[in-house]
Design a protein around this motif. Structure first.
Motif, short mmCIF file in Angstrom:
data_model
loop_
_atom_site.label_atom_id
_atom_site.label_comp_id
_atom_site.label_asym_id
_atom_site.label_seq_id
_atom_site.Cartn_x
_atom_site.Cartn_y
_atom_site.Cartn_z
N ILE A 529 40.11 40.36 37.01
CA ILE A 529 40.57 40.92 38.29
C ILE A 529 40.83 39.86 39.34
O ILE A 529 41.23 40.19 40.46
CB ILE A 529 39.56 41.95 38.84
CG1 ILE A 529 38.17 41.32 38.99
CG2 ILE A 529 39.52 43.18 37.96
CD1 ILE A 529 37.13 42.24 39.62
N GLY A 530 40.61 38.59 39.01
CA GLY A 530 40.86 37.56 40.01
C GLY A 530 40.67 36.17 39.44
O GLY A 530 40.18 35.98 38.32
N SER A 603 40.76 42.42 46.87
CA SER A 603 40.73 41.57 48.05
C SER A 603 41.70 42.05 49.13
O SER A 603 42.70 42.71 48.84
CB SER A 603 41.07 40.12 47.67
OG SER A 603 42.34 40.06 47.07
N LEU A 604 41.38 41.68 50.35
CA LEU A 604 42.18 42.10 51.50
C LEU A 604 43.61 41.60 51.41
O LEU A 604 44.56 42.30 51.80
CB LEU A 604 41.51 41.59 52.79
CG LEU A 604 42.23 41.86 54.12
CD1 LEU A 604 42.39 43.35 54.36
CD2 LEU A 604 41.45 41.21 55.27
N SER A 652 41.74 36.35 51.03
CA SER A 652 41.38 36.56 49.63
C SER A 652 39.88 36.54 49.41
O SER A 652 39.40 36.95 48.34
CB SER A 652 42.05 35.50 48.74
OG SER A 652 41.63 34.21 49.12
N ASN A 653 39.11 36.07 50.39
CA ASN A 653 37.65 36.07 50.27
C ASN A 653 37.00 37.22 51.03
O ASN A 653 35.80 37.22 51.27
CB ASN A 653 37.07 34.73 50.77
CG ASN A 653 37.25 33.63 49.75
OD1 ASN A 653 37.48 33.90 48.57
ND2 ASN A 653 37.15 32.38 50.18
N VAL A 654 37.81 38.19 51.43
CA VAL A 654 37.29 39.44 51.99
C VAL A 654 37.61 40.54 50.98
O VAL A 654 38.78 40.77 50.66
CB VAL A 654 37.93 39.76 53.36
CG1 VAL A 654 37.46 41.13 53.84
CG2 VAL A 654 37.59 38.69 54.37
N LEU A 655 36.59 41.20 50.46
CA LEU A 655 36.76 42.24 49.45
C LEU A 655 36.57 43.60 50.08
O LEU A 655 35.85 43.76 51.07
CB LEU A 655 35.77 42.05 48.30
CG LEU A 655 35.80 40.68 47.61
CD1 LEU A 655 34.78 40.63 46.49
CD2 LEU A 655 37.19 40.36 47.09
N LEU A 656 37.23 44.62 49.50
CA LEU A 656 37.17 45.98 50.02
C LEU A 656 36.55 46.90 48.99
O LEU A 656 36.96 46.92 47.83
CB LEU A 656 38.59 46.48 50.36
CG LEU A 656 39.39 45.62 51.35
CD1 LEU A 656 40.80 46.17 51.51
CD2 LEU A 656 38.69 45.55 52.70
#
Length: 837
Positions: A529-530, A603-604, A652-656
């Motif tokens: 996923i990343g 990610s945002l 990209s380092n903020v996840l939802l």
């Protein structure tokens, strides 16, 4: 007369009140004069200023007149009354609104038909043909408006119901599909806009092919669920059971539903009936599953989203006789035995013409039979040209396909048990997707091939074998030497990592490698996923049902070990709703893994920088995310056990999570301070260009204020929907900060707003956020606020200071420099020496 008309309009406007909903902004709903839950032939409701409505028995739903958003038109609709937001779920006169000059009136006539009139002209009416006996129209707590014969409610007494004519919303118990007996289709269609409930560009429903299939349609077919095979939809094989709802797919030929002979449909029900829910199709073609679980809740919570997951979900993206593999390059590949119809266009990644056979079939030659090649883990082809027989098995199915020269593939239609039923495909095979994970039960697809294909594939040149074998033996010898070296080095490295973790983090669970391997299907590519500088991230599911995200240290990474230890030491004991939670780690063999809680929405950056998904984050969503990030940073800077500077805060380092709550992640670059220490320096600058504060990028000085600078950049990106890179404005080229600063000085700051969210924006709130972002990105650290001040400025009406000129503000650059700037500002991890931009 003009003055009189103006007075009428003003008087009308004073009667209405503004109420915001998720699918529309209802600007006129008053609920003080409800007329119980039904309308008889002696009653009516009108839009005459008294705003009479009817309310379901337990107060869940309400029927009345409303105006969506800023529209001056009036509509008859049903909305949720039990939530604090009046969310419209059904509209009667979608494409025939009532103007505000005179009132609309809803009545029930003697024939059992509802009639909406204005000035004695019929605007909308129902079309029941059944004999009516003292009919009553009743609004149910399910949201269904039902016209019964006297003595109801029983299904045989129903003359008409709103559930038979959906708008843009599916409620529990509603059906999407077909009533075959009446020739009635249950299909949902988006609104044209938040201000206009007329049928829009997108619809979702069941197409009655011989082998039925669900399609999302715009002007053309957009994507396809794949047919139901008894266990799952062929294209949505990875749907996990939900704790909130369960869905049912009913077919007229399914032995599981012997009483059903006339209907094919999809429906869902709630496991907890105290929860309110709805599935909404928006104007972008996206599905949203919302829930409202608590009485004091202020907004609908997004539980799940159903939209195209990637390019392979786009209908027919690879043309005919091909399959789509999202993790391969190129993603479109011809089936075995086929080659591109237009090799030149195929090489240019235009796959729409698809593939053709390399060798002709031998159907008419009785001496050479064609063969069938089995394909597994496929989304089966488009079912437009199919034939279905539920009463024969796979052997007879194969024989029927073989004896028909137009038949190109066959499969069981129902894969439950040992499999049953037969479906044949004719002509080109379109819209297939290859999955990398396998289900316990697969719908195997058998595709017709020329017999010559199997013969040619079984031959191999002896010289080729020799040419491969000798270099391979040499390689094995060299590899053996290298393996011995790596084993010794890894033992030392593993000991260092484990000692560090055990020394600093006593209570962190250590997972066994087989446990994580099983949870991620042995790190299967489809579960990826990343990807970051640390290594890949995989989605997994533990045996207890918990979903996890597994961060796997790349063995080829030049960094990693230090960052791994650093992240474990720093985040293991952090507990905050806006920080991603570390569940444990795994150190075994060459593997070093971090196990996190799983963030369902990724990610945002995958939202705000994407044209389609960006529309799913309205301004209220984005403002909620901004405040969440700010509170997470405040915790790191002030309230955690150690003062922590993240040093790599970016989109990209903020996840939802599944409710779109933001959580800061990736602490591999973070620095911790004790006591009153607030700043430090380094000659190893790490992080992401475009987010770094000037003093950090140039001199290696970092502090809480360098995180504030990064937050300011991120705040601008959330507002604008653009990355911090070169932009052209007034013949000058700026980065996003320079562009924002220029518009701010000119008094045109609202031009920064992402066009995808303009309709949902509150201008004063956005302007405040823009001003706060510019205050955060000022050149000198001492001019920037702390995160405590940032939250106070965002969450109150306090007067704000005027920002000074930001750091890294390019006033004017050439095209060549602009191109270089764009490259340097890309969101790529940089581990570099002490050199500025």
């Amino acid at each position: 007369m003009d003055i009189l008309n103006s007075m009428i309009i003003v008087a009308y406007l004073l009667l209405v009140s503004s109420v915001t909903v998720s699918s529309a902004k209802v600007s006129s709903v008053t609920v003080s004069m409800a007329v119980n839950d039904s309308i008889g032939m002696s009653k009516s409701i009108s839009d005459d200023g008294n705003d009479k409505t009817i309310v379901s028995k337990d107060g869940v739903f309400e029927l009345g007149f409303f105006s969506p958003g800023s529209s001056m038109k009036r509509y008859l609709g049903i909305w949720y009354k039990k939530s604090s937001m009046y969310t419209v779920v059904w509209v009667a006169n979608r494409d025939k609104p009532i103007d505000f000059v005179s009132a609309g009136i809803l009545t029930l006539d003697i024939t059992g038909n509802l009639i909406l009139t204005q000035n004695d002209s019929v605007v909308w009416s129902t079309n029941s043909q059944r004999q009516a006996q003292n009919p009553v129209a009743q609004l149910m707590d399910s949201g269904n408006l039902v016209v019964w014969n006297d003595g109801g409610p029983n299904s045989e007494d129903i003359l008409w119901q709103s559930f038979d004519y959906p708008s843009d919303t599916i409620l529990p118990g509603m059906k999407v599909g077909w009533d075959l007996k009446r020739g009635l289709e249950w299909r949902i269609t988006s609104w044209k806009s938040p201000n206009d409930p007329a049928p829009g560009d997108f619809s979702w429903g069941l197409v009655l092919n011989e082998y039925p299939d669900f399609y999302m349609k715009g002007r053309t077919r957009l994507n396809r669920f794949g047919p139901w095979n008894g266990l799952y939809f062929s294209g949505f094989r990875d749907q996990n059971p939900s704790s909130v709802y369960e869905f049912t797919y009913v077919t007229s030929y399914d032995a599981k539903f012997p009483s059903n002979k006339d209907e094919i449909y999809y429906t869902y029900t709630l496991k907890n009936t105290s929860i309110l829910s709805r599935v909404h199709l928006d104007q972008t073609g996206g599905f949203h599953f919302y829930i409202w679980a608590e009485e004091d809740q202020q907004n609908w919570e997004l539980y799940e989203m159903y939209s195209s997951r990637d390019q392979c979900d786009n209908y027919g993206v690879c043309g005919s006789n091909s399959k789509c593999l999202i993790d391969e390059s190129p993603m479109c590949q011809c089936l075995e035995g086929f080659s591109p119809k237009s090799p030149q266009e195929w090489d240019m990644r235009n796959w729409t013409k698809g593939c053709v056979r390399t060798k002709p079939l031998t159907c008419n030659d009785i001496s050479i039979n064609d063969i069938f090649v089995k394909f597994v883990a496929l989304k089966v082809p488009d079912t437009t040209h199919t034939w279905l027989d539920e009463n024969i098995g796979l052997d007879e199915c194969r024989a029927r396909c073989l004896n028909n020269c137009s038949c190109m593939a066959f499969s069981n239609s129902d894969i439950r048990g040992s499999g049953s039923g037969c479906v044949l495909w004719f002509g080109d095979l379109i819209d297939m997707r290859q999955f990398n994970t396998k289900q316990t039960r697969e719908q195997d697809l058998y595709i017709r091939m020329a017999n010559a294909e199997s013969q040619s594939e079984s031959k191999m040149n002896i010289r080729t074998i020799v040419a491969i074998t000798i270099p391979t033996l040499c390689g094995v010898l060299l590899l053996s030497v290298y393996v011995v070296y790596r084993i010794r080095r890894n033992l030392v490295e593993k000991s260092m990592v484990r000692d560090n973790i055990e020394k600093h983090v006593e209570d962190l669970p250590l997972f066994a490698l087989p446990t994580i391997s099983m949870a991620t299907s042995n790190f299967w590519i489809e579960n990826k996923i990343g990807q970051g500088g640390f290594g890949p991230v995989y989605k997994g599911k533990l045996s207890d049902g918990r979903q996890i995200a597994v961060k796997r240290l790349s063995r080829s990474s030049g960094q990693g070990v230090t960052e791994f230890i650093n992240e474990v030491k720093l985040i293991a004991k952090l507990q905050h709703r806006n920080l991603v939670r570390l569940l444990g780690c795994c150190i075994q063999g060459q593997e070093k893994l971090l196990i996190y809680e799983y963030m369902a929405n990724g990610s945002l950056d995958s939202f705000i920088f994407d044209h389609t998904k960006g529309k799913l984050l309205s301004w209220p969503h984005r403002f909620h995310i901004i405040l969440g990030i700010a509170r997470g940073l405040l915790y790191l800077h002030q309230d955690s056990r150690l003062r922590i500077i993240h040093r790599d805060l970016k989109a990209s380092n903020v996840l939802l999570d599944d409710k779109l709550n933001p959580k800061i992640s990736d602490f591999g670059m973070a620095k911790a301070f004790g006591g009153d220490q607030t700043e430090g320096n380094t000659n190893r600058v790490v992080g992401t260009y475009g987010y770094m504060a000037p003093e950090y990028a140039v001199d290696g000085l970092f502090s809480v204020k360098s995180d504030v600078f990064s937050f300011g950049i991120l705040l601008l990106e959330i507002i604008c929907g653009s990355k911090n890179r070169a932009l052209s404005y007034a013949n000058n080229t700026y980065n996003l900060v320079g562009y924002a600063w220029t518009l701010w000085k000119e008094g045109n700051a609202l031009q920064l707003i992402d066009s995808k969210i303009k309709d949902s924006c509150i201008d004063s709130e956005v302007l405040r956020c823009i001003q706060v972002s510019l205050v955060c990105v000022q050149h000198y650290p001492e001019d920037r606020p702390t995160m405590t001040s940032v939250i106070r400025m965002l969450d109150s009406e306090m007067e704000l200071v005027d920002p000074k000129e930001p750091g890294f503000f390019p006033r004017k650059v050439s095209n060549e420099a602009a191109n270089q700037n764009e490259i340097s500002l890309n969101n790529e991890i940089s581990v570099t020496s002490l050199d500025g931009r």
